[in-house]
Motif scaffolding. Structure first.
Motif, short mmCIF file in Angstrom:
data_model
loop_
_atom_site.label_atom_id
_atom_site.label_comp_id
_atom_site.label_asym_id
_atom_site.label_seq_id
_atom_site.Cartn_x
_atom_site.Cartn_y
_atom_site.Cartn_z
N TYR A 86 0.81 1.50 -11.37
CA TYR A 86 0.79 1.55 -12.84
C TYR A 86 -0.56 1.06 -13.37
CZ TYR A 86 5.23 3.03 -14.90
OH TYR A 86 6.27 3.78 -15.38
N LEU A 87 -1.03 -0.07 -12.82
CA LEU A 87 -2.31 -0.63 -13.26
C LEU A 87 -3.46 0.32 -12.94
CD1 LEU A 87 -1.83 -4.35 -12.15
CD2 LEU A 87 -1.74 -3.44 -14.48
N GLY A 114 1.84 14.16 -12.89
CA GLY A 114 2.00 14.16 -14.34
C GLY A 114 3.09 13.26 -14.88
N HIS A 115 3.79 12.55 -14.01
CA HIS A 115 4.82 11.62 -14.47
C HIS A 115 4.15 10.41 -15.14
CE1 HIS A 115 8.27 13.51 -12.37
NE2 HIS A 115 7.33 13.90 -11.52
N LYS A 116 4.77 9.91 -16.19
CA LYS A 116 4.23 8.75 -16.90
C LYS A 116 5.27 7.64 -17.07
CE LYS A 116 0.88 11.49 -19.50
NZ LYS A 116 0.41 11.92 -20.86
N ASN A 117 6.54 8.00 -17.00
CA ASN A 117 7.61 7.03 -17.22
C ASN A 117 8.50 6.99 -15.97
OD1 ASN A 117 9.55 5.34 -18.23
ND2 ASN A 117 9.96 6.54 -20.09
N LEU A 118 8.30 5.97 -15.17
CA LEU A 118 8.99 5.86 -13.89
C LEU A 118 9.78 4.55 -13.83
CD1 LEU A 118 5.94 6.85 -11.64
CD2 LEU A 118 7.84 8.36 -12.29
N THR A 143 0.83 -1.21 0.00
CA THR A 143 0.00 0.00 0.00
C THR A 143 0.85 1.25 0.00
OG1 THR A 143 -1.79 -1.14 1.16
CG2 THR A 143 -1.78 1.26 1.27
N ALA A 144 1.89 1.28 0.84
CA ALA A 144 2.72 2.48 0.97
C ALA A 144 3.45 2.81 -0.33
CB ALA A 144 3.72 2.30 2.10
N THR A 145 4.00 1.80 -1.00
CA THR A 145 4.72 2.05 -2.25
C THR A 145 3.75 2.47 -3.35
OG1 THR A 145 6.34 0.39 -1.61
CG2 THR A 145 6.36 1.10 -3.90
N GLN A 146 2.56 1.90 -3.36
CA GLN A 146 1.57 2.35 -4.33
C GLN A 146 1.23 3.82 -4.11
OE1 GLN A 146 -1.96 -0.07 -4.91
NE2 GLN A 146 -3.14 1.69 -5.62
N GLN A 147 1.09 4.22 -2.85
CA GLN A 147 0.76 5.62 -2.56
C GLN A 147 1.88 6.55 -3.02
OE1 GLN A 147 0.05 5.34 1.67
NE2 GLN A 147 -2.15 5.02 1.41
N LEU A 148 3.14 6.15 -2.81
CA LEU A 148 4.26 6.98 -3.28
C LEU A 148 4.25 7.11 -4.80
CD1 LEU A 148 7.51 6.02 -1.30
CD2 LEU A 148 6.23 8.16 -1.20
N THR A 149 4.03 6.00 -5.48
CA THR A 149 4.00 6.01 -6.94
C THR A 149 2.81 6.81 -7.45
OG1 THR A 149 4.95 3.78 -6.82
CG2 THR A 149 4.25 4.55 -8.98
N ASP A 150 1.68 6.69 -6.76
CA ASP A 150 0.50 7.49 -7.12
C ASP A 150 0.81 8.98 -7.09
OD1 ASP A 150 -1.05 5.23 -7.44
OD2 ASP A 150 -2.06 5.40 -5.49
N LEU A 151 1.60 9.42 -6.10
CA LEU A 151 1.95 10.83 -6.00
C LEU A 151 2.64 11.31 -7.27
CD1 LEU A 151 3.35 11.08 -2.34
CD2 LEU A 151 1.17 11.96 -3.18
N LEU A 152 3.53 10.48 -7.80
CA LEU A 152 4.25 10.85 -9.01
C LEU A 152 3.33 10.88 -10.22
CD1 LEU A 152 7.49 8.77 -8.37
CD2 LEU A 152 7.30 11.27 -8.36
N PHE A 153 2.45 9.90 -10.34
CA PHE A 153 1.49 9.89 -11.44
C PHE A 153 0.57 11.12 -11.36
CE2 PHE A 153 2.27 5.26 -12.10
CZ PHE A 153 2.45 5.31 -13.48
N ASP A 154 0.15 11.45 -10.15
CA ASP A 154 -0.76 12.58 -9.97
C ASP A 154 -0.11 13.91 -10.35
OD1 ASP A 154 -2.67 10.82 -9.10
OD2 ASP A 154 -2.35 11.22 -6.95
#
Length: 356
Positions: A217-218, A190-194, A177-188
């Motif tokens: 990502y999903l 505007g990042h698309k390629n991580l 959950t925590a890593t998904q939340q961190l990655t969500d922050l980047l997507f939110d």
């Protein structure tokens, strides 16, 4: 020197058997022996008159339990300081053991001739001196854990552990959950390629972090591929590695630990780039290096003290339950920390990178 009064001295003065005195001293009155109130008062008066103090070891034997929780680590833990990785775990273990009325026994003579730490010494488990044990460490021996479980020793591991052919009790952080939340922050932003950057090893906690990265990502309608994961050691992160990421349009990284994150940060600076203006970094867990100029990482913190507390609670539940207990686990939430190492991707980077 005055002789220390014995249990038999109390029994003689009170005019009762030593078994009666033992039952009262060890709070076992009403179990194997019933003592009437008058006799009890007489024994307590004799104890006060003689100044008798129960032998702690004898009391332990009488109760059939040591009231000891063993602590075993697959890595050395002494000396430790407040910022050391193991310190909060041990703090939580000590706090809860005291609350539950248990003493702690730390096993230190645990190194085999090959230099590796082992539960077993000359074929026998050293942990048998304790009622049950808390185990920690990254370099665990799965065969030992399986053997320990099959031998019936009660124990709880701090950190999720997959043991072939069996299931053990553990306390863990909810890294998914925590890593998904961190990655969500980047997507939110505007990042698309991580990319997810981690050490080249297999360990349960890192697999959970990877799963959180994949889940994000999903969630945002995309999929990860082999290029989304960089398995590397800190000293292998050089300008060429970082340049290759920039050339294919990577604008941010979710990083396993601060050793890797700091190495990435240094190489970005070598290329004349800054965080977060040119590249964003999030950190999966507490920094293990403490310096005055440490970055204000956007990250999550691991509930290490709480993991120690719940490890003791699970263990005590095992010890106080009659009969076999099914293995249990607890996943505890991490805490998000809004630092200053992420920002929206620069236009040039989002469009596919720039040659340096």
């Amino acid at each position: 020197m005055k002789k220390r009064p014995l249990l038999s001295d109390v029994a003689k003065l009170a005019g009762v058997s030593t078994a009666t005195v033992s039952a009262i001293v060890n709070n076992m009155d009403g179990q194997n022996i019933r003592v009437n109130p008058e006799t009890r008062e007489r024994v307590l008066a004799a104890i006060a008159e003689l100044g008798y103090v129960a032998n702690p070891a004898a009391r332990i034997l009488a109760r059939g339990k040591n009231k000891l929780i063993g602590i075993f680590t697959y890595e050395p833990i002494f000396p430790f300081k407040h910022h050391d990785f193991y310190y909060p775990f041990l703090l939580g273990i000590e706090e809860e053991a005291e609350a539950q009325g248990y003493n702690l026994l730390i096993f230190t003579n645990v190194t085999n001739p090959d230099g590796k730490r082992s539960v077993y010494h000359e074929g026998a488990s050293q942990l048998s001196m304790a009622d049950g044990s808390i185990l920690l460490g990254l370099n665990e021996d799965k065969d030992e854990l399986r053997r320990l479980y099959k031998e019936g020793h009660s124990f709880v591991y701090v950190g999720r552990r997959e043991v072939p052919d069996t299931t053990i009790s553990y306390t863990a952080a909810d890294y998914v959950t925590a890593t998904q939340q961190l990655t969500d922050l980047l997507f939110d932003l505007g990042h698309k390629n991580l990319v997810y950057v981690s050490l080249p090893r297999w360990i349960e906690s890192n697999e959970d972090r990877k799963q959180g990265f994949i889940n994000s990502y999903l969630k945002h309608g995309s999929k990860t591929g082999p290029e989304s994961f960089v398995n590397i050691k800190p000293d292998q992160i050089n300008s060429d590695v970082v340049q290759s990421l920039l050339n294919r349009g990577v604008t941010g990284a979710v990083v396993e630990n601060d050793f890797l994150a700091n190495a990435l940060l240094r190489q970005l600076k070598t290329l004349g780039l800054s965080v977060p203006a040119d590249f964003s970094i999030t950190l999966c867990g507490n920094p293990q290096t403490v310096t005055e100029d440490a970055p204000d990482w956007t990250m999550f913190t691991i509930p290490r003290r709480e993991m120690g507390i719940y490890a003791v609670r699970l263990l005590v539940k095992q010890l106080q339950t009659i009969g076999s207990v099914a293995p249990e686990y607890v996943d505890l939430p991490c805490t998000m920390v809004a630092g200053h190492t992420i920002a929206p991707p620069s236009e040039k980077r989002a469009q596919g990178g720039k040659q340096i």
